[in-house]
Design a protein around this motif. Sequence first.
Motif, PDB file in Angstrom:
ATOM      1  N   LYS A   1       0.834  -1.207   0.000  1.00 49.10           N
ATOM      2  CA  LYS A   1       0.000   0.000   0.000  1.00 49.10           C
ATOM      3  C   LYS A   1       0.871   1.259   0.000  1.00 49.10           C
ATOM      4  N   GLN A   2       1.947   1.239   0.795  1.00 44.88           N
ATOM      5  CA  GLN A   2       2.840   2.405   0.861  1.00 44.88           C
ATOM      6  C   GLN A   2       3.563   2.631  -0.472  1.00 44.88           C
ATOM      7  N   ILE A   3       3.964   1.530  -1.116  1.00 46.29           N
ATOM      8  CA  ILE A   3       4.680   1.644  -2.397  1.00 46.29           C
ATOM      9  C   ILE A   3       3.743   2.161  -3.491  1.00 46.29           C
ATOM     10  N   VAL A   4       2.509   1.658  -3.505  1.00 37.77           N
ATOM     11  CA  VAL A   4       1.522   2.133  -4.488  1.00 37.77           C
ATOM     12  C   VAL A   4       1.314   3.639  -4.334  1.00 37.77           C
ATOM     13  N   GLU A   5       1.225   4.080  -3.097  1.00 38.75           N
ATOM     14  CA  GLU A   5       1.013   5.504  -2.823  1.00 38.75           C
ATOM     15  C   GLU A   5       2.207   6.346  -3.296  1.00 38.75           C
ATOM     16  N   ARG A   6       3.419   5.851  -3.038  1.00 43.01           N
ATOM     17  CA  ARG A   6       4.631   6.618  -3.355  1.00 43.01           C
ATOM     18  C   ARG A   6       4.990   6.538  -4.849  1.00 43.01           C
ATOM     19  N   PHE A   7       4.723   5.373  -5.480  1.00 45.50           N
ATOM     20  CA  PHE A   7       5.180   5.149  -6.857  1.00 45.50           C
ATOM     21  C   PHE A   7       4.026   4.980  -7.842  1.00 45.50           C
ATOM     22  N   GLN A   8       2.894   5.597  -7.542  1.00 48.06           N
ATOM     23  CA  GLN A   8       1.701   5.395  -8.390  1.00 48.06           C
ATOM     24  C   GLN A   8       1.879   5.881  -9.823  1.00 48.06           C
ATOM     25  N   ASP A   9       2.815   6.804 -10.035  1.00 55.67           N
ATOM     26  CA  ASP A   9       3.020   7.340 -11.389  1.00 55.67           C
ATOM     27  C   ASP A   9       4.033   6.537 -12.206  1.00 55.67           C
ATOM     28  N   GLU A  10       4.618   5.503 -11.611  1.00 53.59           N
ATOM     29  CA  GLU A  10       5.643   4.713 -12.295  1.00 53.59           C
ATOM     30  C   GLU A  10       5.026   3.494 -12.985  1.00 53.59           C
ATOM     31  N   ASP A  11       5.640   3.083 -14.070  1.00 56.00           N
ATOM     32  CA  ASP A  11       5.176   1.906 -14.820  1.00 56.00           C
ATOM     33  C   ASP A  11       5.823   0.647 -14.222  1.00 56.00           C
ATOM     34  N   ILE A  12       5.389   0.280 -13.018  1.00 62.01           N
ATOM     35  CA  ILE A  12       6.001  -0.873 -12.332  1.00 62.01           C
ATOM     36  C   ILE A  12       4.966  -1.921 -11.927  1.00 62.01           C
ATOM     37  N   PHE A  13       3.716  -1.712 -12.313  1.00 56.61           N
ATOM     38  CA  PHE A  13       2.647  -2.622 -11.881  1.00 56.61           C
ATOM     39  C   PHE A  13       2.207  -3.552 -13.011  1.00 56.61           C
ATOM     40  N   GLN A  14       1.965  -4.803 -12.655  1.00 49.28           N
ATOM     41  CA  GLN A  14       1.401  -5.749 -13.608  1.00 49.28           C
ATOM     42  C   GLN A  14      -0.125  -5.643 -13.546  1.00 49.28           C
ATOM     43  N   GLU A  15      -0.796  -6.180 -14.554  1.00 50.07           N
ATOM     44  CA  GLU A  15      -2.256  -6.053 -14.636  1.00 50.07           C
ATOM     45  C   GLU A  15      -2.972  -6.656 -13.432  1.00 50.07           C
ATOM     46  N   ASN A  16      -2.419  -7.767 -12.907  1.00 56.41           N
ATOM     47  CA  ASN A  16      -3.115  -8.440 -11.806  1.00 56.41           C
ATOM     48  C   ASN A  16      -2.685  -7.940 -10.430  1.00 56.41           C
ATOM     49  N   GLY A  17      -1.934  -6.826 -10.392  1.00 53.40           N
ATOM     50  CA  GLY A  17      -1.628  -6.240  -9.089  1.00 53.40           C
ATOM     51  C   GLY A  17      -0.179  -6.217  -8.653  1.00 53.40           C
ATOM     52  N   PRO A  18       0.536  -7.367  -8.720  1.00 57.02           N
ATOM     53  CA  PRO A  18       1.916  -7.376  -8.212  1.00 57.02           C
ATOM     54  C   PRO A  18       2.846  -6.463  -9.002  1.00 57.02           C
ATOM     55  N   PHE A  19       3.986  -6.180  -8.424  1.00 60.06           N
ATOM     56  CA  PHE A  19       4.977  -5.360  -9.103  1.00 60.06           C
ATOM     57  C   PHE A  19       5.691  -6.155 -10.186  1.00 60.06           C
ATOM     58  N   HIS A  20       6.078  -5.486 -11.248  1.00 60.85           N
ATOM     59  CA  HIS A  20       6.943  -6.072 -12.272  1.00 60.85           C
ATOM     60  C   HIS A  20       8.371  -5.868 -11.767  1.00 60.85           C
ATOM     61  N   ARG A  21       9.022  -6.936 -11.326  1.00 57.82           N
ATOM     62  CA  ARG A  21      10.320  -6.814 -10.643  1.00 57.82           C
ATOM     63  C   ARG A  21      11.390  -6.159 -11.505  1.00 57.82           C
ATOM     64  N   GLY A  22      11.411  -6.504 -12.793  1.00 53.28           N
ATOM     65  CA  GLY A  22      12.411  -5.926 -13.688  1.00 53.28           C
ATOM     66  C   GLY A  22      12.249  -4.420 -13.823  1.00 53.28           C
ATOM     67  N   LYS A  23      11.008  -3.979 -14.025  1.00 54.89           N
ATOM     68  CA  LYS A  23      10.743  -2.543 -14.161  1.00 54.89           C
ATOM     69  C   LYS A  23      11.005  -1.810 -12.843  1.00 54.89           C
ATOM     70  N   LEU A  24      10.669  -2.464 -11.750  1.00 55.13           N
ATOM     71  CA  LEU A  24      10.903  -1.874 -10.432  1.00 55.13           C
ATOM     72  C   LEU A  24      12.397  -1.666 -10.201  1.00 55.13           C
TER      73      LEU A  24
END
Length: 201
Positions: free
Chosen positions: A48-71
């Motif tokens: 929740k904290q990461i979503v709030e801080r990095f919401q403008d970044e292209d690091i999320f996969q469609e089903n919710g988890p982070f894309h580790r490579g992009k992160l």
Amino acid sequence: MRFIGITGGVGAGKSAILAYLAEKPNTRVMLADEIAHKLMEPGTDCYKQIVERFQDEDIFQENGPFHRGKLATVIFSNEEKREAMNAIVHPAVKDYVQRVFQQEKQKGQLELLVLEAALLIEEDYGAICDELWYIYTSEENRRARLKASRGYSDEKIDSIFNSQLSEAQFRAGTQVTIDNNGDLEETFRQIENALRREANE
């Protein structure tokens, strides 16, 4: 129960050493990265904290988890963002490690508890661990391994190397140095010597 913290630069070959230690009886090996990934899963406080801080970044996969490579690309290319991520994740990881340490201590079944963490020194795990080990491998060997095993470019390797402690800082912040430039048999011999020294102290 002895609690050993293990650290070293990326590409130092820590995985083989951790696998060797994990095969020892009454031993538990923890990886800070794996703990972090678990704590960053959707629904957790960290997530929740990461979503709030990095919401403008292209690091999320469609089903919710982070894309580790992009992160990884985002945080290794920008120091401010890396620090922001660390400020969220690392305290949570440390709390988890401390809970496990206390639980295992109370159970009294382990002889050896091992934690591998990139920021072992920076996050002051020396205050919890009995001993910190530095796995030393030359930059040349680490670079070759990262190109061969992960296909990293020199530019990507440079950015990662620049974000980590220098060899002198690793050595100054740890009590034991394991030289992992040779063959694994020699590395394992050094590990056995270090464990024997501990047992005799």
